[in-house]
Design a protein around this motif. Structure first.
Motif, short mmCIF file in Angstrom:
data_model
loop_
_atom_site.label_atom_id
_atom_site.label_comp_id
_atom_site.label_asym_id
_atom_site.label_seq_id
_atom_site.Cartn_x
_atom_site.Cartn_y
_atom_site.Cartn_z
N MET A 225 36.51 -29.92 26.13
CA MET A 225 35.39 -30.18 25.24
C MET A 225 35.40 -29.30 23.99
SD MET A 225 33.48 -32.68 26.19
CE MET A 225 32.07 -32.35 25.12
N ASN A 226 36.20 -28.25 23.96
CA ASN A 226 36.28 -27.42 22.75
C ASN A 226 36.67 -28.27 21.56
OD1 ASN A 226 37.07 -25.94 25.27
ND2 ASN A 226 36.84 -24.17 23.95
N ILE A 227 36.14 -27.91 20.39
CA ILE A 227 36.54 -28.61 19.17
C ILE A 227 38.00 -28.33 18.86
CG2 ILE A 227 36.13 -28.84 16.68
CD1 ILE A 227 33.91 -30.02 18.42
N ASP A 228 38.42 -27.07 19.03
CA ASP A 228 39.82 -26.71 18.84
C ASP A 228 40.15 -25.53 19.75
OD1 ASP A 228 38.99 -24.31 17.51
OD2 ASP A 228 38.87 -25.41 15.61
N ALA A 229 41.37 -25.02 19.63
CA ALA A 229 41.82 -23.95 20.51
C ALA A 229 41.45 -22.56 19.99
CB ALA A 229 43.34 -24.03 20.69
N GLY A 230 40.81 -22.48 18.83
CA GLY A 230 40.61 -21.21 18.14
C GLY A 230 39.82 -20.17 18.91
N ASP B 266 42.89 -36.36 36.55
CA ASP B 266 41.83 -35.44 36.14
C ASP B 266 40.63 -36.23 35.62
OD1 ASP B 266 43.54 -33.38 36.67
OD2 ASP B 266 44.02 -32.92 34.58
N ILE B 267 39.44 -35.78 35.96
CA ILE B 267 38.22 -36.43 35.46
C ILE B 267 38.17 -36.37 33.94
CG2 ILE B 267 35.69 -36.24 35.39
CD1 ILE B 267 35.81 -35.27 38.30
N GLU B 268 38.58 -35.21 33.39
CA GLU B 268 38.48 -35.00 31.95
C GLU B 268 39.30 -36.01 31.15
OE1 GLU B 268 39.30 -32.73 34.14
OE2 GLU B 268 37.91 -31.04 33.99
N SER B 269 40.46 -36.41 31.69
CA SER B 269 41.36 -37.26 30.92
C SER B 269 41.11 -38.75 31.13
CB SER B 269 42.82 -36.94 31.27
OG SER B 269 43.07 -37.19 32.64
N ALA B 270 40.17 -39.11 32.01
CA ALA B 270 39.93 -40.53 32.33
C ALA B 270 39.63 -41.39 31.10
CB ALA B 270 38.81 -40.65 33.37
N PRO B 271 38.74 -40.93 30.17
CA PRO B 271 38.49 -41.78 28.98
C PRO B 271 39.75 -41.99 28.12
CG PRO B 271 36.76 -40.13 29.22
CD PRO B 271 37.85 -39.76 30.19
N PHE B 272 40.61 -40.98 28.05
CA PHE B 272 41.84 -41.13 27.26
C PHE B 272 42.81 -42.11 27.94
CE2 PHE B 272 40.36 -36.98 25.66
CZ PHE B 272 40.44 -37.21 24.29
#
Length: 594
Positions: free
Chosen positions: A50-55, A160-166
């Motif tokens: 969910m982070n906008i970027d890795a910064g 992974d749950i996180e990658s399901a939409p992708f």
């Protein structure tokens, strides 16, 4: 076919069984192979977090934050793409869940969905597909031409749950662009179990079955294994995963990732992709074909020579995040690039900076002694970037050791700042010298927070991206780092500038520059205003150089970074002198051959 009408080919790379399986290297290697036949290649990394970027992510959790020309703080895999493909990417080439949701929510707030209920399908999945098509069309080289192929790496693991939409977005995307323009490579693990070393196929069968259940069928199955895949195992995966035998690729452990592209080529991956994606239909100019042939010859030469280098150069990296070496991935790769160019084997030793501090001796004398033994064995000492107070006194001690003992030194970002603090304390007699970051009440703040930088918001607020550094008048005759940039043809125009990527909040206090230079620490490179110190160098030293920018971000296997190249050359010379001294002490007997 005109450039605007050209349809881009897409290759999706997914992973199964475990994370960190090597999808980025596999994706980069495929891209390199496609470049060897004259195609223009771009790459996109999808990170489901969910982070906008890795910064703002911890190096211990995420590894290195890679910085692009436009200041984008992105996943380290984009560094792999730029190094392997020799392209220039943008922050939009790194897609995160946070970016997609932010875009969709902003549109919803503006009323662009005309009162509809905003849902994952179709709004989120459409936004993902639109983003990919938009970014895939952006030129990545000096030609200004649209890429022919876009490699898309899906981070994480299938399931992974996180990658399901992708995953759902990619299921739809294959029909959106057409079967002829979409291929899927799935990277899986084939573990070796038991005393007889049996290669197990069940994990790969399971992950491919899950992938198919989600609506995606792999065209290539890249099997990661410690040894070459056995023929019967390859046949078994082919049969149970419903692919041809030529579609099951053995990606065994090798001595260097530079071997992977040729390993894939030997197994016919390039020929398969030519047929699967009808690549022969793409019009390729003779100039591009010639470039591809030259690239293949250069890469083949690089891989053949890599394992032949026997003469070691001991580089000691003094860092704060050494427990996760991916935190310094680009630094490590830049050393390798320069080692290849100098025909030297880089023997990289990792020293945790806090272990060098005097206070640590009381806590753990054994680790303290070991850390100092490693530092004393160095042919070159490298102090990379970092944040926070932990370990900074150890880095200062390493800079002092390198300066006093004439050991080649390369400081990067924080590595420049600690070298300035050390010099101010021990040469300029400014005993309380420090950085505002470490001690806000220090009497002599020789390093300060940049006035325009936010002290309350962390994400994307640093001095980021490609910026010019101008070499100062009078440095032509003696500056070693300047000569390395000139020999690499990195200085252009009358202003003698170089452009490198930055990522920092603090800088050398300009009020102390005159004091430091009067004592012999010269700032040979400054920004275009002349007020920001970019490169420092000692005159009376074999190689004592530090940069405020991060030269590791622009290093390439076939085009090493000038600061790293100069550092490795100086370290190799130091190693030779050390061997000569050793021989004289042992009547000609030495542990090293030169």
């Amino acid at each position: 076919m005109g450039n605007l009408d050209k349809k881009i080919k897409y290759i999706l790379i997914s992973g199964g069984v475990i994370s960190g399986i090597g999808k980025g290297i596999f994706a980069s290697s495929l891209g390199l192979l496609l470049k060897t036949i004259g195609l223009r290649v771009t790459a996109i990394k999808i990170d489901p977090y969910m982070n906008i970027d890795a910064g703002t992510m911890s190096p211990f959790e995420h590894g290195e934050v890679f910085v692009l020309n436009d200041g984008g703080e992105v996943d380290l895999d984009l560094g792999n793409y730029e190094r392997f493909l020799d392209v220039t990417l943008t922050k939009d080439n790194n897609i995160t869940t946070g970016k997609i949701y932010q875009e969709v929510i902003n549109k919803e707030r503006k009323g662009e969905y005309l009162g509809k209920t905003v849902q994952v399908v179709p709004h989120i999945t459409d936004a993902m597909q639109n983003w990919i098509e938009r970014v895939a069309s952006i030129p990545v080289d000096e030609s200004g031409e649209k890429p022919d192929v876009c490699i898309i790496e899906l981070g994480g693991t299938v399931g992974d749950i996180e990658s399901a939409p992708f995953i759902e977005a990619m299921r739809q995307f294959q029909f959106r662009v057409g079967s002829e323009n979409f291929a899927l490579g799935h990277v899986s693990l084939v573990p070796i179990i038991g005393p007889v070393g049996e290669q197990k196929t069940k994990p790969t069968q399971a992950t491919v079955r899950e992938l198919r259940a989600l609506g995606l069928s792999p065209d290539l199955i890249a099997c990661r294994c410690s040894q070459k895949l056995e023929c019967e195992v390859q046949n078994k995966i082919s049969m149970f995963c419903h692919v041809g035998i030529e579609q099951v690729i053995s990606v065994r452990d090798v001595s260097s990732t530079y071997h992977i592209p040729l390993l894939l080529k030997e197994q016919g991956v390039l020929d398969f992709l030519k047929n699967r994606l009808k690549l022969d239909k793409i019009l390729i100019s003779n100039a591009q074909l010639d470039k591809g042939e030259i690239l293949l010859k250069q890469w083949t030469k690089l891989t053949e020579e890599h394992d032949r280098f026997l003469q070691p150069v001991v580089i000691v990296l003094v860092g704060k995040y050494t427990n996760l070496q991916d935190s310094y991935l680009s630094v490590k790769k830049s050393l390798e690039h320069s080692g290849l160019n100098c025909e030297r084997k880089i023997d990289l030793k990792w020293v945790e900076a806090s272990y060098l501090e005097a206070e640590y001796e009381k806590e753990n004398p054994e680790k303290y002694r070991e850390a100092w033994e490693n530092l004393r064995s160095a042919n070159g000492i490298l102090v990379p970037g970092g944040f926070g107070t932990r370990g900074t006194e150890g880095k200062i001690a390493a800079a002092k050791f390198a300066r006093e003992n004439k050991v080649p030194y390369l400081g990067i970002c924080l590595g420049l700042q600690v070298a300035v603090i050390e010099f101010a304390r021990n040469v300029c007699d400014l005993e309380a010298a420090n950085s505002e970051e470490f001690d806000k009440h220090a009497k002599h703040q020789v390093v300060i927070n940049m006035p325009e930088i936010s002290t309350t918001h962390l994400g994307g607020t640093m001095r980021l991206g490609l910026r010019p550094t101008i070499f100062q008048v009078g440095t032509e005759s003696w500056s070693k780092i300047r000569k390395y940039y000139e020999s690499a043809q990195s200085i252009f125009g009358d202003d003698h500038h170089v452009s490198e990527r930055h990522r920092h909040r603090y800088e050398v206090n300009p009020n102390y520059v005159q004091i430091l230079e009067e004592k012999g620490l010269y700032f040979v490179g400054r920004d275009d205003t002349g007020k920001r110190m970019e490169i420092m160098e000692l005159k009376d030293h074999p190689f004592y150089v530090a940069t405020q920018y991060h030269p590791e971000y622009l290093s390439r296997p076939l085009k090493p970074s000038p600061p790293f190249h100069g550092f490795v050359v100086a370290s190799a010379e130091y190693a030779k002198k050390s061997v000569v001294k050793s021989k004289s002490k042992t009547n000609g007997i030495s542990h090293y051959s030169n």
